[in-house]
Design an enzyme around this catalytic site. Structure first.
Site, PDB file in Angstrom:
ATOM      1  N   GLY A   1       0.837  -1.197   0.000  1.00 38.97           N
ATOM      2  CA  GLY A   1       0.000   0.000   0.000  1.00 38.97           C
ATOM      3  C   GLY A   1       0.868   1.242   0.000  1.00 38.97           C
ATOM      4  O   GLY A   1       2.039   1.208   0.375  1.00 38.97           O
TER       5      GLY A   1
ATOM      6  N   GLY B   1       0.297   9.423   0.550  1.00 41.17           N
ATOM      7  CA  GLY B   1       1.057  10.638   0.354  1.00 41.17           C
ATOM      8  C   GLY B   1       2.198  10.806   1.323  1.00 41.17           C
ATOM      9  O   GLY B   1       2.910  11.819   1.283  1.00 41.17           O
TER      10      GLY B   1
ATOM     11  N   LYS C   1       7.968  -0.351   6.060  1.00 38.55           N
ATOM     12  CA  LYS C   1       7.380   0.949   5.774  1.00 38.55           C
ATOM     13  C   LYS C   1       8.490   1.920   5.409  1.00 38.55           C
ATOM     14  O   LYS C   1       9.447   2.113   6.167  1.00 38.55           O
ATOM     15  CB  LYS C   1       6.597   1.461   6.992  1.00 38.55           C
ATOM     16  CG  LYS C   1       5.817   2.746   6.753  1.00 38.55           C
ATOM     17  CD  LYS C   1       4.962   3.081   7.968  1.00 38.55           C
ATOM     18  CE  LYS C   1       4.132   4.342   7.751  1.00 38.55           C
ATOM     19  NZ  LYS C   1       3.293   4.650   8.940  1.00 38.55           N
TER      20      LYS C   1
ATOM     21  N   ASP D   1      -5.238   9.575  15.565  1.00 43.32           N
ATOM     22  CA  ASP D   1      -5.769   9.310  14.226  1.00 43.32           C
ATOM     23  C   ASP D   1      -6.509   7.978  14.195  1.00 43.32           C
ATOM     24  O   ASP D   1      -6.253   7.118  13.345  1.00 43.32           O
ATOM     25  CB  ASP D   1      -4.637   9.318  13.196  1.00 43.32           C
ATOM     26  CG  ASP D   1      -5.162   9.444  11.763  1.00 43.32           C
ATOM     27  OD1 ASP D   1      -6.314   9.896  11.586  1.00 43.32           O
ATOM     28  OD2 ASP D   1      -4.420   9.110  10.828  1.00 43.32           O
TER      29      ASP D   1
ATOM     30  N   ASP E   1      -0.394   2.548  12.359  1.00 43.25           N
ATOM     31  CA  ASP E   1      -0.155   3.925  11.930  1.00 43.25           C
ATOM     32  C   ASP E   1      -0.138   4.911  13.096  1.00 43.25           C
ATOM     33  O   ASP E   1      -1.120   5.593  13.384  1.00 43.25           O
ATOM     34  CB  ASP E   1      -1.187   4.367  10.887  1.00 43.25           C
ATOM     35  CG  ASP E   1      -0.684   5.575  10.098  1.00 43.25           C
ATOM     36  OD1 ASP E   1       0.249   6.257  10.573  1.00 43.25           O
ATOM     37  OD2 ASP E   1      -1.231   5.847   9.018  1.00 43.25           O
TER      38      ASP E   1
END
Length: 439
Positions: free
Chosen positions: A29, A32, A51, A163, A181
């Site tokens: 995945g 931005g 990541k 978040d 995340d």
């Protein structure tokens, strides 16, 4: 080379990282801010997720794979890289079965990488889409209670996630809910006002997150938990706090979806109070309230479903008319006069009085519009709705924000719910639609 993130910026299969320890297998995945890969840990012979920091405003040299700033300054990239490394360090010290585990962090190609456990499953956002836009109350609450346990550890360590949303929770193949995340995570001190960068997703962010200088605490994350559960059980993202503070009402989950128990609906609304002082004091306290609500929930009264009629007799169901013609339906009489028993032959009913208006239908002349976005192209459009929808104002927010993870069911539900003259914002991305969108 373009400075916009895209498939061409991802590392190709076979690239070796960290002195050959990790071999890139494929891209999982990208967004931005970063790209996530499936990789093979050659030292321990296992699959891992890697990541890579690659923010908008940077580009990759196609020969050396070096990431260089284009619209960003070198100082800005350095600051972002440091924050990225701090995220990895935070996760590495949060050992919990419901928090993604970090194994390694390193710098290479002018950027930074961290290596995580490879979670086989899908995000709650994707699960929601696959299940038709809504999850059963018990299942949804079960997932959120697992996340509550993870967040309690995060808060005890002095951090906020900031978040929380369906796309940041992965449900593994063995039904483990894992929080991912932590890019927006920040240290906090209770009862102390501090400066924070504004990083939020409108439908899930507490009102205090919109301020550059705010007093954030565990109750800020609690708002995001409540908003996430609201979306899971109703199929519709809640009205953003920025709209609610102007006076627009947020309907309760039970109003939007009557199958949601009153107790769970009340718990969600408590977590989403605009004032932090009116929310439960901690995630643990809210989790206890949720458990009590589920334990005391009464099954809904058996009512005929508009999609699955209870009777197999050839009598047409009043909830699924056979014809879309404007002829008045005998299943919805215009008066309260008792209808004669169908077992006794009766003369045909007289046509309705011309003075009685035909009930309004929530479709625009029966026209269906199918939106089929081209694959790989970012999509951002606004649907402006007319006031033909015959829904109560309380159930109609003025603005709804959807993301690419929301499927046709969620989009259609939002169209039916938004107030006349309101808008539906669809965030950039590729929308895979399995059915027409009806306006």
């Amino acid at each position: 080379m373009s400075g916009t993130s895209g498939a061409s910026l991802a590392l190709p299969h076979g690239v070796l990282l960290n002195n050959g320890r990790y071999r890139i297998e494929k891209t999982l995945g990208q967004g931005g801010f970063a790209i996530t890969y499936l990789a093979h840990d050659t030292a321990l012979n296992r699959l891992v997720a890697v990541k890579e920091l690659l923010p908008d405003g940077c580009y990759r040299d196609p020969h050396t794979y070096t990431v260089q700033p284009q619209r960003l300054t070198p100082d800005e990239l350095h600051y972002i890289r440091q924050r990225f490394i701090e995220e990895a360090q935070l996760l590495a010290n949060l050992r919990h079965p419901n928090i993604v585990q970090v194994y390694d962090v390193f710098e290479q190609h002018g950027t930074a990488y961290f290596v995580m456990e490879y979670l086989q499953g899908r995000t709650l956002a994707h699960l929601l889409q696959a299940r038709g836009g809504v999850l059963p109350e018990g299942e949804a609450v079960g997932y959120l209670l697992q996340v509550c346990e993870a967040l309690e550890m995060v808060h005890q360590r002095g951090y906020l996630h900031r978040d929380l949303k369906p796309s940041n929770i992965i449900i593994t193949d063995d039904s483990r809910a894992v929080l991912i995340d932590f890019g927006a995570a920040r240290a906090y001190t209770p009862s102390q006002t501090r400066a924070y960068t504004v990083m939020l997703t409108p439908s899930y962010a507490a009102p205090e997150q919109y301020s550059l200088t705010a007093r954030l605490d565990a109750r800020t994350d609690l708002y995001g938990l409540g908003a996430t559960l609201y979306h899971l059980v109703t199929g519709v993202p809640p009205l953003p706090a920025s709209e609610r503070v102007t006076g627009l009402p947020l309907p309760t989950p039970h109003q939007v979806e009557p199958r949601v128990s009153v107790g769970v609906s009340e718990a969600i609304m408590q977590a989403m109070e605009l004032s932090p002082a009116n929310r439960p004091a901690s995630v643990g306290a809210w989790a206890d309230a949720l458990r009590r609500a589920v334990a005391s929930a009464q099954p809904a009264a058996p009512t005929p479903s508009p999609k699955k009629p209870r009777s197999a007799t050839p009598t047409p169901s009043p909830k699924k008319p056979r014809s879309a013609t404007p002829t008045p339906s005998p299943k919805k009489p215009r008066s309260a006069t008792p209808t004669p028993s169908p077992a006794t032959p009766q003369p045909a009913a007289p046509p309705p009085s011309p003075a009685t208006p035909q009930p309004a239908t929530p479709k625009v002349s029966g026209r269906n519009f199918t939106v089929s976005p081209p694959a790989g192209v970012g999509l951002l459009f606004v649907v402006c709705l007319l006031s033909y929808l015959g829904l109560g104002y309380l159930l109609q927010p003025r603005e709804i924000t959807l993301s690419p993870s929301d499927g046709s069911g969620a989009i259609n539900a939002s169209i039916q719910r938004v107030v006349g003259g309101g808008v539906i914002y669809l965030e950039p991305g590729v929308y895979a639609l399995s059915e027409p969108i009806e306006i």
